[in-house]
Design a protein around this motif. Structure first.
Motif, PDB file in Angstrom:
ATOM      1  N   LEU A  51       5.648   9.327  12.179  1.00 29.63           N
ATOM      2  CA  LEU A  51       4.583   8.434  12.636  1.00 29.63           C
ATOM      3  C   LEU A  51       3.807   7.834  11.465  1.00 29.63           C
ATOM      4  CD1 LEU A  51       3.264  10.426  15.715  1.00 29.63           C
ATOM      5  CD2 LEU A  51       4.692   8.377  15.711  1.00 29.63           C
ATOM      6  N   TYR A  52       3.480   8.661  10.479  1.00 33.26           N
ATOM      7  CA  TYR A  52       2.776   8.144   9.302  1.00 33.26           C
ATOM      8  C   TYR A  52       3.646   7.144   8.540  1.00 33.26           C
ATOM      9  CZ  TYR A  52      -1.432  11.003   9.424  1.00 33.26           C
ATOM     10  OH  TYR A  52      -2.637  11.545   9.766  1.00 33.26           O
ATOM     11  N   GLY A  53       4.944   7.381   8.504  1.00 29.01           N
ATOM     12  CA  GLY A  53       5.842   6.444   7.847  1.00 29.01           C
ATOM     13  C   GLY A  53       5.837   5.084   8.529  1.00 29.01           C
ATOM     14  N   PHE A  54       5.934   5.077   9.860  1.00 28.13           N
ATOM     15  CA  PHE A  54       5.891   3.811  10.595  1.00 28.13           C
ATOM     16  C   PHE A  54       4.538   3.125  10.443  1.00 28.13           C
ATOM     17  CE2 PHE A  54       9.529   5.450  13.202  1.00 28.13           C
ATOM     18  CZ  PHE A  54      10.409   4.440  12.851  1.00 28.13           C
ATOM     19  N   ALA A  55       3.452   3.894  10.455  1.00 27.08           N
ATOM     20  CA  ALA A  55       2.116   3.308  10.265  1.00 27.08           C
ATOM     21  C   ALA A  55       2.010   2.670   8.882  1.00 27.08           C
ATOM     22  CB  ALA A  55       1.043   4.366  10.455  1.00 27.08           C
ATOM     23  N   GLY A  56       2.550   3.330   7.866  1.00 28.30           N
ATOM     24  CA  GLY A  56       2.528   2.770   6.521  1.00 28.30           C
ATOM     25  C   GLY A  56       3.308   1.470   6.433  1.00 28.30           C
ATOM     26  N   LEU A  57       4.477   1.431   7.078  1.00 19.83           N
ATOM     27  CA  LEU A  57       5.267   0.198   7.089  1.00 19.83           C
ATOM     28  C   LEU A  57       4.538  -0.923   7.819  1.00 19.83           C
ATOM     29  CD1 LEU A  57       8.846   1.618   7.777  1.00 19.83           C
ATOM     30  CD2 LEU A  57       7.973   0.648   5.645  1.00 19.83           C
ATOM     31  N   ALA A  58       3.865  -0.586   8.930  1.00 20.86           N
ATOM     32  CA  ALA A  58       3.108  -1.598   9.675  1.00 20.86           C
ATOM     33  C   ALA A  58       1.965  -2.144   8.830  1.00 20.86           C
ATOM     34  CB  ALA A  58       2.582  -1.004  10.977  1.00 20.86           C
ATOM     35  N   HIS A  59       1.265  -1.273   8.116  1.00 19.76           N
ATOM     36  CA  HIS A  59       0.165  -1.735   7.257  1.00 19.76           C
ATOM     37  C   HIS A  59       0.692  -2.589   6.106  1.00 19.76           C
ATOM     38  CE1 HIS A  59      -3.142   0.220   9.195  1.00 19.76           C
ATOM     39  NE2 HIS A  59      -2.564   1.404   9.133  1.00 19.76           N
ATOM     40  N   ALA A  60       1.816  -2.204   5.531  1.00 24.61           N
ATOM     41  CA  ALA A  60       2.394  -2.991   4.443  1.00 24.61           C
ATOM     42  C   ALA A  60       2.804  -4.375   4.945  1.00 24.61           C
ATOM     43  CB  ALA A  60       3.595  -2.262   3.845  1.00 24.61           C
ATOM     44  N   ALA A  61       3.428  -4.432   6.119  1.00 26.58           N
ATOM     45  CA  ALA A  61       3.819  -5.720   6.687  1.00 26.58           C
ATOM     46  C   ALA A  61       2.589  -6.566   6.992  1.00 26.58           C
ATOM     47  CB  ALA A  61       4.653  -5.501   7.950  1.00 26.58           C
ATOM     48  N   ASP A  62       1.540  -5.936   7.499  1.00 27.69           N
ATOM     49  CA  ASP A  62       0.309  -6.661   7.806  1.00 27.69           C
ATOM     50  C   ASP A  62      -0.291  -7.255   6.536  1.00 27.69           C
ATOM     51  OD1 ASP A  62      -1.960  -7.491   9.453  1.00 27.69           O
ATOM     52  OD2 ASP A  62      -3.058  -5.896   8.431  1.00 27.69           O
ATOM     53  N   LEU A  63      -0.291  -6.478   5.462  1.00 27.45           N
ATOM     54  CA  LEU A  63      -0.868  -6.972   4.210  1.00 27.45           C
ATOM     55  C   LEU A  63      -0.016  -8.067   3.570  1.00 27.45           C
ATOM     56  CD1 LEU A  63      -2.239  -3.808   2.423  1.00 27.45           C
ATOM     57  CD2 LEU A  63      -3.496  -5.892   2.916  1.00 27.45           C
ATOM     58  N   LEU A  64       1.306  -7.882   3.581  1.00 32.23           N
ATOM     59  CA  LEU A  64       2.181  -8.802   2.865  1.00 32.23           C
ATOM     60  C   LEU A  64       2.603 -10.016   3.683  1.00 32.23           C
ATOM     61  CD1 LEU A  64       4.429  -6.141   1.131  1.00 32.23           C
ATOM     62  CD2 LEU A  64       2.509  -7.397   0.141  1.00 32.23           C
ATOM     63  N   LEU A  65       2.783  -9.847   4.984  1.00 27.79           N
ATOM     64  CA  LEU A  65       3.324 -10.927   5.806  1.00 27.79           C
ATOM     65  C   LEU A  65       2.324 -11.517   6.786  1.00 27.79           C
ATOM     66  CD1 LEU A  65       6.713  -9.196   6.687  1.00 27.79           C
ATOM     67  CD2 LEU A  65       6.258 -10.795   4.828  1.00 27.79           C
ATOM     68  N   GLY A  66       1.439 -10.685   7.270  1.00 25.84           N
ATOM     69  CA  GLY A  66       0.553 -11.116   8.338  1.00 25.84           C
ATOM     70  C   GLY A  66      -0.790 -11.597   7.845  1.00 25.84           C
ATOM     71  N   PRO A  67      -1.690 -11.767   8.773  1.00 21.57           N
ATOM     72  CA  PRO A  67      -3.035 -12.236   8.431  1.00 21.57           C
ATOM     73  C   PRO A  67      -3.938 -11.128   7.890  1.00 21.57           C
ATOM     74  CG  PRO A  67      -2.823 -11.990  10.793  1.00 21.57           C
ATOM     75  CD  PRO A  67      -1.466 -11.701  10.204  1.00 21.57           C
ATOM     76  N   SER A  68      -3.387  -9.982   7.591  1.00 22.82           N
ATOM     77  CA  SER A  68      -4.136  -8.861   7.001  1.00 22.82           C
ATOM     78  C   SER A  68      -5.348  -8.483   7.841  1.00 22.82           C
ATOM     79  CB  SER A  68      -4.556  -9.187   5.564  1.00 22.82           C
ATOM     80  OG  SER A  68      -3.449  -9.511   4.783  1.00 22.82           O
ATOM     81  N   GLN A  69      -5.113  -8.116   9.068  1.00 20.24           N
ATOM     82  CA  GLN A  69      -6.194  -7.815  10.007  1.00 20.24           C
ATOM     83  C   GLN A  69      -7.056  -6.633   9.581  1.00 20.24           C
ATOM     84  OE1 GLN A  69      -7.200  -9.616  12.698  1.00 20.24           O
ATOM     85  NE2 GLN A  69      -5.776 -11.087  11.790  1.00 20.24           N
ATOM     86  N   LEU A  70      -6.454  -5.597   9.037  1.00 19.02           N
ATOM     87  CA  LEU A  70      -7.237  -4.414   8.669  1.00 19.02           C
ATOM     88  C   LEU A  70      -8.271  -4.728   7.590  1.00 19.02           C
ATOM     89  CD1 LEU A  70      -7.597  -1.416   9.306  1.00 19.02           C
ATOM     90  CD2 LEU A  70      -5.913  -0.926   7.543  1.00 19.02           C
ATOM     91  N   PRO A  71      -7.895  -5.386   6.485  1.00 23.26           N
ATOM     92  CA  PRO A  71      -8.923  -5.738   5.496  1.00 23.26           C
ATOM     93  C   PRO A  71      -9.948  -6.730   6.036  1.00 23.26           C
ATOM     94  CG  PRO A  71      -6.739  -5.839   4.504  1.00 23.26           C
ATOM     95  CD  PRO A  71      -6.553  -5.645   5.975  1.00 23.26           C
ATOM     96  N   LEU A  72      -9.501  -7.684   6.899  1.00 22.87           N
ATOM     97  CA  LEU A  72     -10.442  -8.641   7.481  1.00 22.87           C
ATOM     98  C   LEU A  72     -11.490  -7.931   8.328  1.00 22.87           C
ATOM     99  CD1 LEU A  72      -8.102 -11.608   8.503  1.00 22.87           C
ATOM    100  CD2 LEU A  72      -9.763 -11.543   6.642  1.00 22.87           C
ATOM    101  N   MET A  73     -11.067  -6.951   9.106  1.00 23.01           N
ATOM    102  CA  MET A  73     -12.010  -6.192   9.937  1.00 23.01           C
ATOM    103  C   MET A  73     -12.977  -5.396   9.077  1.00 23.01           C
ATOM    104  SD  MET A  73      -9.889  -4.925  13.306  1.00 23.01           S
ATOM    105  CE  MET A  73      -8.645  -4.026  12.417  1.00 23.01           C
ATOM    106  N   ALA A  74     -12.546  -5.029   7.874  1.00 17.73           N
ATOM    107  CA  ALA A  74     -13.416  -4.281   6.969  1.00 17.73           C
ATOM    108  C   ALA A  74     -14.331  -5.201   6.166  1.00 17.73           C
ATOM    109  CB  ALA A  74     -12.564  -3.437   6.018  1.00 17.73           C
ATOM    110  N   GLY A  75     -14.176  -6.538   6.340  1.00 18.52           N
ATOM    111  CA  GLY A  75     -15.046  -7.478   5.661  1.00 18.52           C
ATOM    112  C   GLY A  75     -14.469  -8.094   4.413  1.00 18.52           C
TER     113      GLY A  75
END
Length: 85
Positions: free
Chosen positions: A52-76
């Motif tokens: 589960l942690y492996g899949f979460a890490g891959l999802a976060h990496a894809a979000d940062l590199l490919l997507g609109p980076s929602q996690l950092p945006l939510m953090a400001g």
């Protein structure tokens, strides 16, 4: 000995749980080739959590590199593309 009793009970191997601070017992069991025994439910839980942690890490990496980076945006933080080098 333990090997005979295990064989009569239909077991393939012998394993003993010994505290890490019991050096004489650990040395004896290691010399006989006994492997450390970890309860199956704990091993299965660790495998599940690692997956589960492996899949979460891959999802976060894809979000940062490919997507609109929602996690950092939510953090400001600004969008990745808008950050200065």
């Amino acid at each position: 000995g333990a090997e005979d009793a295990a064989a009569r009970a239909g077991c393939d191997s012998v394993a003993c749980r010994v505290g890490k601070d019991n050096a004489p017992a650990l040395a004896m069991y290691e010399s006989k080739g006994y492997a450390a025994l970890e309860p199956a439910p704990l091993a299965e839980f660790r495998q599940l959590m690692g997956t589960l942690y492996g899949f979460a890490g891959l999802a976060h990496a894809a979000d940062l590199l490919l997507g609109p980076s929602q996690l950092p945006l939510m953090a400001g933080a600004p969008a990745f593309a808008a950050m200065e080098p």
